[in-house]
Design a protein around this motif. Structure first.
Motif, mmCIF file in Angstrom:
data_model
loop_
_atom_site.group_PDB
_atom_site.id
_atom_site.type_symbol
_atom_site.label_atom_id
_atom_site.label_comp_id
_atom_site.label_asym_id
_atom_site.label_seq_id
_atom_site.Cartn_x
_atom_site.Cartn_y
_atom_site.Cartn_z
ATOM 1 N N ARG A 1 0.839 -1.204 0.000
ATOM 2 C CA ARG A 1 0.000 0.000 0.000
ATOM 3 C C ARG A 1 0.874 1.255 0.000
ATOM 4 N N ALA B 1 2.426 1.711 -3.435
ATOM 5 C CA ALA B 1 1.401 2.124 -4.399
ATOM 6 C C ALA B 1 1.025 3.592 -4.185
ATOM 7 N N LEU C 1 -3.072 -0.754 -6.557
ATOM 8 C CA LEU C 1 -2.740 -1.873 -5.679
ATOM 9 C C LEU C 1 -3.700 -3.013 -6.023
#
Ligand code: KG4
Ligand code: ZN
Length: 361
Positions: free
Chosen positions: A104, A107, A114
């Motif tokens: 996460r 991303a 993601l």
């Protein structure tokens, strides 16, 4: 979306910290630009199994360097990736949190989508990464955590035809090894010992063999091994050989039934893919391949490094999902229990015949 996709995959669901860069190749299959796996086996060996807390800590230590190495070996950067794919289940919560939070963050910082990937979907689609196999096909997944026969109909479209009703097959190998005083992980040790043993020395049970279900069960077999192990003069090699022969017979029976069911549904034979650590077992592989050949099925065994846990399969599953438009936006929920086919348990199995031409009953 550009034709050529580059995906970074991250896998931390069990005891391997892994990262990989995979690109869409020409003609269906993919290109693995890097595939880095850091195994924690040595950390867990003294405990005879995976210890969740140790696993989570090791993932935290290794995830950064493993990702850096995967990018370096692929000669690429976060910027050049089209998306970050990460295993969000099933698996151990601690490891899943480390993987998804890392993914996460990457991303978010680099403005990439993601992609949450089911670990089992990674195993299920590996044969398309390596061999570009067409849908539908059967998957026999035999690892330390899973024992399943799956119908793979398409990306995100799976039907679980069989599961174990108790121990996973790799677990049965590991427990057998433990009972006999062999080190963890037990599968390779049992296989080695079996080479020098007599597979007919012990008449171990073939649980559920010949029954009208595709499901498997290994705990009764384990009990029989325990009894044999305490008999006077019982030879470890003989027990291992007899155990392995029982497992091979059970798998052969189940897979032949799965062939019947597939042929009932599609009217023709197909391809069967094996995956999972237990697929490293040469004797099992040989026996199952012979059944596939006998029944006119195509047998696909991806290279061992792609049968066991790795991140290339996660990157590839992410790539397939992205290509098929099957990505839930920025989904970072972890799902420690996440069946590929949620209604598997509710469906009633049909009859799949009592074995095949020439098959032992
Ligand atoms: O797929 P895997 O590497 O990890 C997960 O379970 O996720 O599978 C590990 C399992 C262990 O239970 C190990 O004992 C078993 O695969 N295994 C084997 C062999 N090599 C590994 N089982 C039987 N024969 C082998 N040669
Ligand atoms: Zn796995």
């Amino acid at each position: 979306m550009s034709e050529h996709l580059t995906i970074l995959g991250i896998e931390t669901s069990c005891d391997e910290t892994a990262a990989s860069v995979v690109r869409s190749g020409n003609g269906g299959a993919g290109d693995i630009a890097s595939n880095v796996v850091f195994s924690q086996i040595e950390d867990h060996a003294p405990f005879g199994g995976v210890v969740p807390e140790i696993a989570a800590r090791a993932h935290l230590d290794k995830i950064g360097p493993v990702i850096e190495q995967a990018l370096a070996e692929a000669n690429t950067s976060f910027e050049e990736c089209d998306a970050i794919a990460v295993t969000s289940g099933p698996g151990l919560a601690g490891g899943l949190i480390v993987g998804t939070m890392t993914a996460r963050a990457i991303a978010a910082v680099h403005g990439k989508p993601l992609i949450a990937v089911n670990h089992l979907e990674g195993h299920a689609l590996t044969a398309r990464l390596t061999d570009g196999v067409a849908f539908p096909y059967l998957l026999l997944l035999v690892s330390g955590g899973h024992t399943q026969i799956l119908l793979v109909r398409g990306v995100g479209d799976y039907e679980r035809w069989a599961t174990t009703i108790d121990d996973a097959l790799g677990e049965a190998f590991d427990k057998t090894a433990k009972l006999l005083g062999l080190p963890y992980p037990g599968g390779p040790q049992v296989e080695r010992a079996a080479r020098d043993g007599d597979p007919k020395a012990h008449a171990f049970p073939r649980p559920l063999k010949g029954r009208d279900t595709l499901d498997m069960s290994f705990s009764g077999l384990k009990t029989a091994v325990r009894k044999a192990a305490i008999e006077d003069g019982a030879d470890t090699n003989d027990i291992c050989a007899s155990f392995q022969a029982a497992v091979a017979d059970v798998l052969e029976d189940r897979i032949a039934r799965a062939f019947n069911r597939f042929e009932d549904e599609y009217g023709h034979a197909g391809a069967v893919v094996v995956a999972g650590g237990v697929a490293a077992n040469t004797m099992l592989r040989t026996q199952l391949q012979a059944v596939a050949n006998r029944d006119g099925w195509q047998w696909i065994a991806p290279p061992m490094a792609l049968c066991t846990d790795n991140a290339a399969m996660i990157a590839w599953a992410g790539l397939e999902r992205l290509r098929a438009g099957l990505v839930e936006k920025d989904d970072d929920t972890i799902r420690p229990r996440w069946p590929l086919d949620p209604d598997a348990a509710e469906r009633q199995p049909k009859s799949y015949g009592s074995g095949r031409k020439g098959a032992k009953a």
